[in-house]
Design an enzyme around this catalytic site. Structure first.
Site, PDB file in Angstrom:
ATOM      1  N   SER A 131     -12.972   1.215  10.001  1.00  0.00           N
ATOM      2  CA  SER A 131     -12.233   1.307   8.734  1.00  0.00           C
ATOM      3  C   SER A 131     -12.881   0.480   7.633  1.00  0.00           C
ATOM      4  CB  SER A 131     -10.798   0.822   8.945  1.00  0.00           C
ATOM      5  OG  SER A 131     -10.092   0.865   7.724  1.00  0.00           O
ATOM      6  N   ALA A 132     -12.871   1.037   6.426  1.00  0.00           N
ATOM      7  CA  ALA A 132     -13.346   0.296   5.251  1.00  0.00           C
ATOM      8  C   ALA A 132     -12.413  -0.867   4.927  1.00  0.00           C
ATOM      9  CB  ALA A 132     -13.467   1.224   4.052  1.00  0.00           C
ATOM     10  N   ASP A 133     -11.257  -0.926   5.594  1.00  0.00           N
ATOM     11  CA  ASP A 133     -10.368  -2.085   5.411  1.00  0.00           C
ATOM     12  C   ASP A 133     -11.130  -3.380   5.700  1.00  0.00           C
ATOM     13  OD1 ASP A 133      -8.388  -0.222   4.995  1.00  0.00           O
ATOM     14  OD2 ASP A 133      -7.210  -0.726   6.777  1.00  0.00           O
ATOM     15  N   LYS A 167      -3.891  -1.688  14.405  1.00  0.00           N
ATOM     16  CA  LYS A 167      -3.210  -0.643  15.166  1.00  0.00           C
ATOM     17  C   LYS A 167      -3.784  -0.564  16.584  1.00  0.00           C
ATOM     18  CE  LYS A 167      -3.742   2.078  11.670  1.00  0.00           C
ATOM     19  NZ  LYS A 167      -3.632   1.438  10.360  1.00  0.00           N
ATOM     20  N   GLU A 214       0.841  -1.202   0.000  1.00  0.00           N
ATOM     21  CA  GLU A 214       0.000   0.000   0.000  1.00  0.00           C
ATOM     22  C   GLU A 214       0.876   1.253   0.000  1.00  0.00           C
ATOM     23  OE1 GLU A 214      -1.416   1.806   3.428  1.00  0.00           O
ATOM     24  OE2 GLU A 214      -0.849   0.189   4.797  1.00  0.00           O
ATOM     25  N   LYS A 261      -5.448  10.673   0.761  1.00  0.00           N
ATOM     26  CA  LYS A 261      -5.549   9.277   1.221  1.00  0.00           C
ATOM     27  C   LYS A 261      -6.822   8.692   0.622  1.00  0.00           C
ATOM     28  CE  LYS A 261      -6.622   6.957   5.638  1.00  0.00           C
ATOM     29  NZ  LYS A 261      -6.743   7.163   7.104  1.00  0.00           N
TER      30      LYS A 261
END
Ligand code: PSU
Ligand code: MN
Length: 300
Positions: free
Chosen positions: A140-142, A159, A25, A86
């Protein structure tokens, strides 16, 4: 849109030859690490992967083009230009159509890597559920991205700035696979142990390759697999907790919301720890790149 996606010569050659590729990334370069370390780490990560005979594909958007694999000057642009935003998945088409530039998050990188048929990805720490998400809805969209993609992501857990327990529950709900690499405890990014158990442990790249193949066999390949690889030398827990507490308070005071939260807290860690978190973050990424490359070789 013709020409919306461009491959680097190196990545194109690897695809043609059927050689293994690991995606990387770019948000970590533009928003996760301070200059000039960001570029140094980005270059080193690619070198670590190449040393295994595997091709790195750092992904980013530059001037309205999606790049899968960056040339040296493009990597430099991501690290040093001030107009790099971002981008998560929802931003991609907007950045493309407006000719802008952006670094890609885990979600956006995994999405683009999947288009290119790349199934392995190394990063630092995944995004997840933020503390206070029951009020802010900040998740998060992660997570949702990985619940829909055929990807194996090597990371040091999520994290530690996040609500780790809530994130683990969401991973279960979203049917995202999770194994610890040489550990039974879920790593917490700067910490080797976030305080939570893992059900599944693996001790070799071969075992991980076998799991990746089994996912296809049973039809769960479109739910990503997370390989949680703990950092070797962690930050002292008391110091970590203290820096995190001041960072969260400062972020609330400064009214930081949305996609600014993660870069803000990472930056706070780097400043408040006088570079210790930066050194740990760098080790995390390098170690994850090495493991992802080993898995790529094992899959061959
Ligand atoms: N891990 C790091 N540094 C980072 C990130 C992850 O070590 O900068 C980035 C990744 O790109 C991840 C993103 O996808 O933070 C998550 O941001 P958010 O919480 O806004 O979804
Ligand atoms: Mn968020």
């Amino acid at each position: 849109m013709n020409g919306a996606i461009k491959y680097s010569a190196e990545v194109l050659a690897a695809i043609d030859a059927g050689n293994p590729i690991v995606a990387l990334e770019s948000t970590i370069i533009s928003h996760g690490l301070p200059r000039p370390s960001n570029l140094e780490v980005a270059i080193e990560c690619e070198e670590i992967i190449r040393a295994h005979g595997v091709t790195p594909a750092t992904i980013a958007l530059l001037d309205g083009v999606v790049h899968i694999g960056l040339e040296a000057d493009q990597l430099q642009a991501i690290a040093n230009r001030d107009d790099i935003s971002k981008a998560s998945i929802r931003d991609l088409a907007i950045i493309l159509a407006t000719g802008k530039s952006a670094a890609t998050t885990v979600a956006a990188t995994a999405h683009i890597a999947a288009i290119a048929g790349i199934k392995l990805f190394a990063t630092g720490g995944l995004g997840g559920v933020h503390r206070g998400a029951h009020e802010s809805f900040d998740e998060s969209a992660d997570l949702t991205a990985l619940s829909q993609l055929d990807m194996t992501v090597v990371c040091a857990g999520v994290k530690s700035i996040l609500d780790v327990h809530a994130t683990l529950e969401r991973l279960e709900t979203l049917a995202i696979g999770l194994v610890g690499y040489k550990t039974n405890r879920f790593p917490g990014f700067y910490l080797t142990d976030s305080g939570f158990d893992l059900e599944h442990r693996v001790d070799s790249a071969d075992e991980i390759a076998a799991i990746i193949k089994a996912r296809s066999a049973i039809g769960t390949q479109f739910k990503s697999l997370i390989v949680a690889n703990p950092v070797k030398k962690e930050m002292a827990k008391a110091r970590h907790d203290q820096i995190l507490a001041t960072g969260l308070a400062k972020a609330a005071h400064d009214g930081i919301v949305g996609k600014a939260v993660t870069p803000y807290l990472l930056e706070h860690f780097h400043t408040a720890s006088h570079g210790e978190s930066l050194a740990i973050n760098t080790e995390i990424i390098k170690s994850n790149c090495a493991l992802a490359a080993e898995i790529a070789v094992a899959l061959k």
